[in-house]
Scaffold this motif. Structure first.
Motif, PDB file in Angstrom:
ATOM      1  N   ARG A   1     -10.586  70.850  97.556  1.00  0.00           N
ATOM      2  CA  ARG A   1     -10.953  69.514  97.806  1.00  0.00           C
ATOM      3  C   ARG A   1     -10.903  68.828  98.757  1.00  0.00           C
ATOM      4  O   ARG A   1     -12.112  67.680  99.419  1.00  0.00           O
ATOM      5  CB  ARG A   1     -10.345  68.359  96.940  1.00  0.00           C
ATOM      6  N   ARG A   2     -10.331  69.090  99.902  1.00  0.00           N
ATOM      7  CA  ARG A   2      -9.604  68.313 101.065  1.00  0.00           C
ATOM      8  C   ARG A   2     -10.350  69.596 102.070  1.00  0.00           C
ATOM      9  O   ARG A   2     -11.161  68.908 103.264  1.00  0.00           O
ATOM     10  CB  ARG A   2      -8.454  68.874 101.269  1.00  0.00           C
ATOM     11  N   LYS A   3     -11.044  70.384 102.230  1.00  0.00           N
ATOM     12  CA  LYS A   3     -11.825  71.147 103.041  1.00  0.00           C
ATOM     13  C   LYS A   3     -13.312  70.259 103.146  1.00  0.00           C
ATOM     14  O   LYS A   3     -13.237  69.556 103.263  1.00  0.00           O
ATOM     15  CB  LYS A   3     -11.487  72.648 103.027  1.00  0.00           C
ATOM     16  N   ALA A   4     -13.754  70.265 101.057  1.00  0.00           N
ATOM     17  CA  ALA A   4     -14.664  69.405 101.142  1.00  0.00           C
ATOM     18  C   ALA A   4     -15.160  68.366 102.195  1.00  0.00           C
ATOM     19  O   ALA A   4     -16.026  67.600 102.497  1.00  0.00           O
ATOM     20  CB  ALA A   4     -15.514  69.925  99.815  1.00  0.00           C
TER      21      ALA A   4
ATOM     22  N   TYR B   1     -17.915  66.677 103.712  1.00  0.00           N
ATOM     23  CA  TYR B   1     -18.791  65.749 103.773  1.00  0.00           C
ATOM     24  C   TYR B   1     -18.683  63.806 104.074  1.00  0.00           C
ATOM     25  O   TYR B   1     -19.419  63.676 104.424  1.00  0.00           O
ATOM     26  CB  TYR B   1     -18.309  64.749 102.416  1.00  0.00           C
ATOM     27  N   ALA B   2     -17.059  64.129 104.120  1.00  0.00           N
ATOM     28  CA  ALA B   2     -16.827  62.962 105.477  1.00  0.00           C
ATOM     29  C   ALA B   2     -17.595  63.260 106.787  1.00  0.00           C
ATOM     30  O   ALA B   2     -18.251  61.899 107.197  1.00  0.00           O
ATOM     31  CB  ALA B   2     -15.956  62.228 105.664  1.00  0.00           C
TER      32      ALA B   2
ATOM     33  N   PRO C   1     -10.612  79.139 105.652  1.00  0.00           N
ATOM     34  CA  PRO C   1      -9.236  77.844 106.352  1.00  0.00           C
ATOM     35  C   PRO C   1     -10.158  76.765 106.268  1.00  0.00           C
ATOM     36  O   PRO C   1     -11.193  76.553 106.561  1.00  0.00           O
ATOM     37  CB  PRO C   1      -8.521  78.964 107.201  1.00  0.00           C
ATOM     38  N   GLU C   2      -9.319  75.611 106.380  1.00  0.00           N
ATOM     39  CA  GLU C   2      -8.884  74.293 106.556  1.00  0.00           C
ATOM     40  C   GLU C   2      -9.713  74.732 107.934  1.00  0.00           C
ATOM     41  O   GLU C   2     -10.727  73.671 109.080  1.00  0.00           O
ATOM     42  CB  GLU C   2      -8.271  73.391 106.761  1.00  0.00           C
ATOM     43  N   ALA C   3      -9.524  75.437 109.235  1.00  0.00           N
ATOM     44  CA  ALA C   3      -9.812  75.608 110.668  1.00  0.00           C
ATOM     45  C   ALA C   3     -11.119  75.048 110.895  1.00  0.00           C
ATOM     46  O   ALA C   3     -11.794  75.443 111.249  1.00  0.00           O
ATOM     47  CB  ALA C   3      -8.853  76.736 111.285  1.00  0.00           C
ATOM     48  N   GLY C   4     -11.407  76.313 109.469  1.00  0.00           N
ATOM     49  CA  GLY C   4     -12.800  76.859 110.208  1.00  0.00           C
ATOM     50  C   GLY C   4     -13.904  75.058 109.532  1.00  0.00           C
ATOM     51  O   GLY C   4     -14.802  75.640 111.011  1.00  0.00           O
TER      52      GLY C   4
END
Length: 360
Positions: free
Chosen positions: A267-270, A274-275, A341-344
């Motif tokens: 959810r955090r990555k998406a 989207y933001a 990963p979130e870094a991506g």
């Protein structure tokens, strides 16, 4: 420069799983064989198979009356296997149309059953999953099939429909293991492995035990859920290496907090991506309605479609690959499965911001 693969599938594997696989899968052991060479009837592979099954059951908090099958092939095989195994004495099946892959499943099922379109999305922007009320479900429907996450369209169901006593069947290929799931809501779930489970060539089927008694007489033996369940997915040679890798991925998920942690991260990555799209003043556009946007497959477009290839070239120069949208709809798509990963995502949003500065 760190590179990131945003392919919809075969998709990125966790780095820790790749490192473990290098050590365990292709090196010969004391018996002179590596994992790829060991017989599926032998004790070593049966231990691996049992571990993968048990690990997946633990991750899903699987009720006792469900069976896990590891079958060769992809999700498209299940488009035929589902009606062949679940129709029983009925000739009717209900399918919800939520996009590209649900329609592909529906077309195949129509070879075996009389298909009722239970619900349908409008197809207009902003895109959304079918509404969850007023579904057409003939009382004699053998099952109702949904695709809760449309990999091509970027559409996800905000909730599950209530099908009453009609078993709910889901093609969860691109969303299984990305968040907690109440398996008891379903009669059957299937998912090809190459998104969140491992490598292409295997599909996981999770089926309620009472539904194993329905197969049509003409179902080929390797395609019978009942017989595969009775023989622990070993009616024929199973995809042994894919099962080894799946077990490693299940271990990795468990070691990193389980499905609740996967859900939070996804959810955090998406939300980050989207933001960035929504804050671009229309330079980038996401055609899916808020509340129906997939966290696994983020579909977006440039307002000036002529810039799409230039964006892809710019992204690849930064090590961000496989961002093309599906060939049927074009545009862009970033698949954010568990192993991304979130870094991506941070790297992708930085690329997007720089591209706006150059061309906006």
């Amino acid at each position: 420069m760190t590179s990131y693969n945003f392919a919809s599938g075969p998709a990125r594997l966790p780095d820790a799983v790749l490192a473990r696989a290098q050590q365990e899968l292709l090196l010969r052991g004391a018996d002179g064989a590596c994992a790829a060479e060991r017989p599926f009837t032998g004790a070593a592979f049966r231990i691996t198979l049992a571990h993968a099954r048990q690990r997946l059951a633990e991750l899903l908090a699987l009720p006792d009356n469900y069976r896990i099958l590891f079958l060769a092939g992809g999700a498209m095989h299940q488009f035929s296997m589902v009606p062949l195994n679940l129709l029983g004495d009925s000739r009717h099946a209900a399918y919800a149309d939520s996009g590209y892959w649900s329609r592909r499943a529906m077309v195949e099922a129509a070879r075996y059953a009389e298909v009722t379109v239970a619900a349908q999305f409008a197809g207009s922007v902003p895109l959304a999953a079918p509404p969850l009320h007023d579904w057409r479900l003939p009382a004699d429907s053998a099952y109702c099939h949904i695709t809760p996450n449309e990999t091509v369209d970027g559409i996800a169901y905000p909730a599950l429909p209530d099908c009453g006593n009609i078993p709910l069947v889901a093609d969860a290929t691109s969303c299984l293991l990305t968040a907690p799931l109440d398996v008891a809501r379903f009669g059957l779930i299937y998912a090809a492995a190459q998104k969140n489970i491992g490598i292409a060539g295997m599909t996981v089927v999770i089926v309620r035990a009472d539904l194993l008694e329905r197969p049509a007489p003409q179902v080929p033996t390797p395609f019978s859920y009942r017989i595969q369940a009775e023989q622990q997915s070993c009616v024929n040679t199973p995809p042994t290496i894919a099962i080894h890798l799946a077990g490693m991925v299940f271990d990795w998920i468990a070691d990193n907090g389980g499905l609740a942690a996967m859900g939070r991260l996804n959810r955090r990555k998406a939300a980050l991506l989207y933001a960035a799209i929504d804050a671009s003043d229309g330079f980038y556009r996401a055609p899916v309605a808020i509340g129906h946007r997939s966290t696994s497959n983020v579909r977006f477009h440039l307002a000036d479609e002529a810039l799409t290839e230039a964006f892809i070239v710019a992204a690849e120069a930064r090590g961000l690959s496989n961002l093309h949208g599906h060939s049927q709809i074009g545009g862009l798509r970033a698949s954010l499965y568990n192993a991304m990963p979130e870094a991506g995502v941070v790297a992708l949003t930085a690329c997007m911001a720089d591209f706006v500065r150059r061309y906006g």
